[in-house]
Design an enzyme around this catalytic site. Structure first.
Site, mmCIF file in Angstrom:
data_model
loop_
_atom_site.group_PDB
_atom_site.id
_atom_site.type_symbol
_atom_site.label_atom_id
_atom_site.label_comp_id
_atom_site.label_asym_id
_atom_site.label_seq_id
_atom_site.Cartn_x
_atom_site.Cartn_y
_atom_site.Cartn_z
ATOM 1 N N HIS A 296 76.654 -4.744 48.236
ATOM 2 C CA HIS A 296 77.237 -3.434 47.920
ATOM 3 C C HIS A 296 76.160 -2.552 47.286
ATOM 4 O O HIS A 296 75.416 -2.989 46.400
ATOM 5 C CB HIS A 296 78.414 -3.616 46.961
ATOM 6 N N CYS B 124 85.207 -1.543 45.696
ATOM 7 C CA CYS B 124 83.938 -1.714 46.438
ATOM 8 C C CYS B 124 83.865 -3.053 47.171
ATOM 9 O O CYS B 124 83.065 -3.208 48.093
ATOM 10 C CB CYS B 124 82.755 -1.569 45.500
ATOM 11 N N ASN C 120 76.645 5.448 46.486
ATOM 12 C CA ASN C 120 77.683 4.416 46.473
ATOM 13 C C ASN C 120 78.913 4.941 47.229
ATOM 14 O O ASN C 120 79.495 5.943 46.835
ATOM 15 C CB ASN C 120 78.020 4.110 45.002
HETATM 16 O O1 UT7 Z 1 80.399 0.435 42.732
HETATM 17 C C1 UT7 Z 1 81.110 0.408 41.562
HETATM 18 C C2 UT7 Z 1 80.355 -0.180 40.477
HETATM 19 N N1 UT7 Z 1 79.523 0.766 39.790
HETATM 20 C C3 UT7 Z 1 78.298 0.426 39.428
HETATM 21 O O2 UT7 Z 1 77.843 -0.636 39.774
HETATM 22 C C4 UT7 Z 1 77.520 1.294 38.521
HETATM 23 C C5 UT7 Z 1 76.798 0.434 37.541
HETATM 24 N N2 UT7 Z 1 76.097 1.221 36.512
HETATM 25 C C6 UT7 Z 1 75.015 1.944 36.787
HETATM 26 O O3 UT7 Z 1 74.566 2.006 37.920
HETATM 27 C C7 UT7 Z 1 74.300 2.587 35.633
HETATM 28 O O4 UT7 Z 1 74.862 2.142 34.426
HETATM 29 C C8 UT7 Z 1 74.340 4.144 35.682
HETATM 30 C C9 UT7 Z 1 73.495 4.657 36.825
HETATM 31 C C10 UT7 Z 1 75.765 4.620 35.827
HETATM 32 C C11 UT7 Z 1 73.761 4.727 34.384
HETATM 33 O O5 UT7 Z 1 72.441 4.231 34.212
HETATM 34 P P1 UT7 Z 1 71.985 3.681 32.782
HETATM 35 O O6 UT7 Z 1 70.573 3.331 32.892
HETATM 36 O O7 UT7 Z 1 72.957 2.617 32.415
HETATM 37 O O8 UT7 Z 1 72.097 4.967 31.900
HETATM 38 P P2 UT7 Z 1 72.939 5.180 30.560
HETATM 39 O O9 UT7 Z 1 74.389 5.351 30.886
HETATM 40 O O10 UT7 Z 1 72.555 4.136 29.565
HETATM 41 O O11 UT7 Z 1 72.373 6.568 30.076
HETATM 42 C C12 UT7 Z 1 71.007 6.705 29.656
HETATM 43 C C13 UT7 Z 1 70.781 8.142 29.290
HETATM 44 C C14 UT7 Z 1 71.850 8.717 28.363
HETATM 45 O O12 UT7 Z 1 71.222 9.637 27.477
HETATM 46 P P3 UT7 Z 1 70.857 9.185 25.966
HETATM 47 O O13 UT7 Z 1 72.168 8.800 25.349
HETATM 48 O O14 UT7 Z 1 69.907 8.039 26.112
HETATM 49 O O15 UT7 Z 1 70.262 10.422 25.402
HETATM 50 C C15 UT7 Z 1 72.738 9.462 29.294
HETATM 51 O O16 UT7 Z 1 73.441 10.518 28.657
HETATM 52 O O17 UT7 Z 1 70.814 8.951 30.472
HETATM 53 C C16 UT7 Z 1 71.746 10.008 30.305
HETATM 54 N N3 UT7 Z 1 72.342 10.311 31.592
HETATM 55 C C17 UT7 Z 1 71.830 11.195 32.462
HETATM 56 N N4 UT7 Z 1 70.744 11.977 32.389
HETATM 57 C C18 UT7 Z 1 70.480 12.759 33.448
HETATM 58 C C19 UT7 Z 1 73.448 9.770 32.159
HETATM 59 N N5 UT7 Z 1 73.667 10.288 33.369
HETATM 60 C C20 UT7 Z 1 72.677 11.185 33.576
HETATM 61 C C21 UT7 Z 1 72.363 12.039 34.648
HETATM 62 N N6 UT7 Z 1 71.256 12.796 34.543
HETATM 63 N N7 UT7 Z 1 73.115 12.094 35.756
#
Ligand code: UT7
Length: 325
Positions: free
Chosen positions: A252, A113, A282
């Site tokens: 980004h 990125c 992204n």
């Molecule tokens: O450009 C390259 C660099 N990449 C990035 O900068 C990405 C950086 N990270 C992020 O943007 C975030 O960490 C994400 C958007 C990927 C995830 O967001 P989060 O707030 O960190 O969510 P999480 O992974 O902690 O998941 C929270 C909950 C989980 O459920 P439980 O365990 O709390 O029951 C996940 O299973 O949300 C669930 N979850 C979803 N639910 C609905 C994860 N993905 C989804 C989804 N739809 N697509």
């Protein structure tokens, strides 16, 4: 004496949109979750027969036209991509052939990125040293070709697109300073594990879905805010400027919550942070490229103002450039 600056800009976004409600039919997710957790409403999807070079060639033609040049005037092409058409030849060579830039040397870089920011820095060196006059830099990605459509943790985040910029000696839109950094110890946080010399393609790697993008989102999120702010501050300081001298930050576009946290940590109002993540998600190396083009087209930057392009990504890599418009 004139210094390296932006002579022309162009971008290309494939027309087909994939909305959050489309994704609701593909994996267990919701428009509400994607919008609140990421800020993304839709992303662009290139059709099956289209590769990164096709998107990049469209953006390149637009940038060269915007610079008032012909393809023959380009003497170097540098493409940043993690979704090259193939392992080799370089996507830059394929773009060169497509656009007819027959006088250009070509190579690609892999900084995920941060790729487009890195290509701007490389182009600046070549132009300021006098080795090349017109360097075409391209950020192009067909990320939907490496997204695992069964993995809701990643498939909702990414999209396809391309942006390009011609860098040459210029009176305005001059690149004042830059900063680049990396932390290879975080490489495992964001990768496509198979398909290289470590894990060449086999039936097992395909079965285990190892040719798709893997990400430890939570970990990346925490690092992203800190390193983007640090990179931006270092580049601003190198330009002999302060935070208040910057009119617009173009970061980004990975997650709206990252962008808002960056604004907070930098101590600048949200209006000073350019955002188009809602429309495209992204797009890795293409994100900052397209954002720069749109910020310019939307007249978000006035002559004489300072703008900071800042990115982080797989590698881990991070970097920033300061441009005086
Ligand atoms: O450009 C390259 C660099 N990449 C990035 O900068 C990405 C950086 N990270 C992020 O943007 C975030 O960490 C994400 C958007 C990927 C995830 O967001 P989060 O707030 O960190 O969510 P999480 O992974 O902690 O998941 C929270 C909950 C989980 O459920 P439980 O365990 O709390 O029951 C996940 O299973 O949300 C669930 N979850 C979803 N639910 C609905 C994860 N993905 C989804 C989804 N739809 N697509």
């Amino acid at each position: 004496m004139q210094k390296a600056g932006i002579l022309g800009l162009g971008c290309y976004l494939p027309p087909k949109k994939l909305t959050n409600s489309d994704l609701e039919k593909m994996v267990e997710t919701s428009d509400e979750w994607i919008t609140t957790r990421t800020g993304i409403k839709e992303r662009r999807i290139a059709s099956k027969e289209v590769a990164a070079s096709d998107l990049g060639a469209e953006a390149s033609r637009a940038a060269i036209k915007d610079a008032g040049l012909l393809p023959e005037d380009i003497d170097l092409i540098i493409t940043a991509t993690i979704t090259p058409d193939m392992a080799f030849p370089a996507t830059s060579c394929i773009i060169q052939d497509k656009i007819g830039a027959k006088n250009a040397a070509c190579f690609d870089i892999n900084a995920a990125c941060s790729g487009f920011v890195f290509t701007m820095v490389i182009a600046q060196q070549f132009v300021n040293s006098g080795l090349y006059n017109h360097v075409l830099v391209v950020g192009t990605e067909k990320l939907t070709s490496i997204v695992d459509w069964k993995d809701r943790l990643t498939c909702v985040l990414f999209g396809d697109g391309a942006g390009a910029c011609v860098v040459g000696k210029s009176k305005n839109r001059v690149i004042l300073s830059s900063f680049m950094g990396a932390d290879g110890s975080g490489g495992h946080l964001l990768s496509v594990p198979a398909g290289g010399s470590r894990l060449p393609a086999t039936e097992d790697t395909v079965k285990d879905r190892l040719h798709f993008l893997k990400m430890e989102g939570n970990e990346v999120f925490k690092i992203a805010v800190r390193i983007m702010v640090d990179a931006a501050n270092k580049a601003i300081k190198k330009a002999g400027l302060g935070r208040d001298d910057i009119s617009l930050f173009i970061p980004h576009q990975a997650n709206i919550r990252i962008l808002l946290a960056v604004a907070k940590r930098l101590g600048v109002p949200q209006e000073k942070i350019f955002m188009n993540i809602e429309k495209y998600g992204n797009m890795s190396a293409a994100s900052t490229a397209v954002a720069l083009v749109e910020a310019s087209q939307e007249n978000r930057i006035k002559k004489g103002e300072h703008v900071v392009l800042v990115a982080f990504g797989g590698g881990l890599t991070y970097g920033a450039v300061v441009v005086k418009w």
